[in-house]
Write an enzyme that holds these catalytic residues in place. Structure first.
Site, PDB file in Angstrom:
ATOM      1  N   ARG A   1      12.260  -6.805  12.565  1.00  0.00           N
ATOM      2  CA  ARG A   1      11.533  -6.323  13.746  1.00  0.00           C
ATOM      3  C   ARG A   1      11.012  -7.506  14.554  1.00  0.00           C
ATOM      4  O   ARG A   1      10.601  -8.510  14.004  1.00  0.00           O
ATOM      5  CB  ARG A   1      10.363  -5.439  13.329  1.00  0.00           C
TER       6      ARG A   1
ATOM      7  N   LYS B   1       0.818  -1.211   0.000  1.00  0.00           N
ATOM      8  CA  LYS B   1       0.000   0.000   0.000  1.00  0.00           C
ATOM      9  C   LYS B   1       0.856   1.267   0.000  1.00  0.00           C
ATOM     10  O   LYS B   1       0.598   2.200  -0.776  1.00  0.00           O
ATOM     11  CB  LYS B   1      -0.915  -0.028   1.229  1.00  0.00           C
TER      12      LYS B   1
ATOM     13  N   ARG C   1      -1.950  -9.901  13.377  1.00  0.00           N
ATOM     14  CA  ARG C   1      -2.231  -8.540  12.885  1.00  0.00           C
ATOM     15  C   ARG C   1      -3.109  -8.579  11.640  1.00  0.00           C
ATOM     16  O   ARG C   1      -4.002  -7.754  11.478  1.00  0.00           O
ATOM     17  CB  ARG C   1      -0.910  -7.812  12.561  1.00  0.00           C
TER      18      ARG C   1
ATOM     19  N   ARG D   1     -10.156   4.131   9.267  1.00  0.00           N
ATOM     20  CA  ARG D   1     -10.023   2.733   9.699  1.00  0.00           C
ATOM     21  C   ARG D   1     -11.360   2.183  10.149  1.00  0.00           C
ATOM     22  O   ARG D   1     -11.493   0.973  10.324  1.00  0.00           O
ATOM     23  CB  ARG D   1      -9.057   2.653  10.882  1.00  0.00           C
TER      24      ARG D   1
ATOM     25  N   ARG E   1      10.892  -9.197   5.630  1.00  0.00           N
ATOM     26  CA  ARG E   1      11.116  -7.754   5.730  1.00  0.00           C
ATOM     27  C   ARG E   1      12.203  -7.430   6.756  1.00  0.00           C
ATOM     28  O   ARG E   1      12.299  -8.058   7.809  1.00  0.00           O
ATOM     29  CB  ARG E   1       9.799  -7.100   6.168  1.00  0.00           C
TER      30      ARG E   1
END
Ligand SMILES: [Zn+2]
Length: 224
Positions: free
Chosen positions: A162, A17, A173, A93, A130
């Site tokens: 991370r 996105k 998530r 959201r 990532r």
């Protein structure tokens, strides 16, 4: 010059996105308004908003609608967004936020809300690969690492995975995102303001699909 656009972009984490928003903002010459970027910038500069944001996050609480919507309303009222439009990323959201955004745009309206869709398995692969710079936040991946020894190309900072990028955490998530966003998708769909666009393939091909969806919605998609 290509006409501006008023666009909301939705997509789960890892759907690409952010990349598409940047490209769309260049294509349509409108600001990319990212609530995530604005909040990070506010915290960094220590503005009144930033202090409020940091206190809220330090308490482990979620930011209230009022803070986010005030920030978005301010940004949308600036001359660039008023004149040509915007790419809105990270907000709305909830359907409540969608109603507030719609009211802010009166007497105009959004051109379109684009939902960039990528299968969960593919997003999991992308996110698990990532890597991010601990200093400046630049994103890398196992397939596109920094040039030298996991040191950031931009600032020389350490590039790491991370802690919340483990497969379990990512899956949680993504589930949460789908649950939260489903009503928002329905809300835009019922107003004929939603286009679902496949986010698979190269960033260029995704961008072409999004632009085609926007132009089709404006009723001059022929010949592209
Ligand atoms: Zn860096």
């Amino acid at each position: 010059m290509v006409p501006g656009v008023r666009l909301v972009v939705l997509g789960k984490q890892g759907a690409g996105k952010g990349t598409q928003c940047v490209r769309l903002s260049h294509h349509y010459v409108v600001p990319h308004i990212s609530t995530g970027d604005m909040l990070r910038a506010a915290v960094k500069t220590g503005s009144a908003l930033g202090v409020k944001v940091k206190e809220t996050m330090d308490r482990g609480e979620l930011l209230g609608d009022d803070i986010i919507m005030e920030m978005v309303a301010d940004r949308l009222s600036e001359p660039d967004a008023r004149a040509r439009g915007f790419i809105l990323d990270g907000c709305p959201r909830t359907t409540h936020q969608a109603e507030v955004v719609a009211a802010l745009l009166l007497p105009g309206a959004l051109d379109l809300t684009v939902d960039i869709e990528v299968p969960t398995a593919q997003v999991l692969r992308r996110l698990a690969g990532r890597r991010v710079c601990t200093d400046c936040g630049t994103n890398y991946s196992v397939t596109t690492p920094p040039k030298v020894n996991w040191m950031c190309d931009i600032c020389g900072g350490e590039v790491i995975q991370r802690q919340d990028d483990t497969e379990d955490a990512i899956r949680r998530r993504l589930d949460l995102y789908e649950r939260q966003t489903a009503p928002l998708i329905d809300w835009y769909e019922s107003r004929q303001q939603l286009a679902k666009v496949s986010g698979t393939g190269s960033p260029d091909s995704v961008l072409r699909r999004v632009i085609r969806a926007i132009e089709e919605r404006r009723g001059r998609g022929q010949g592209r």
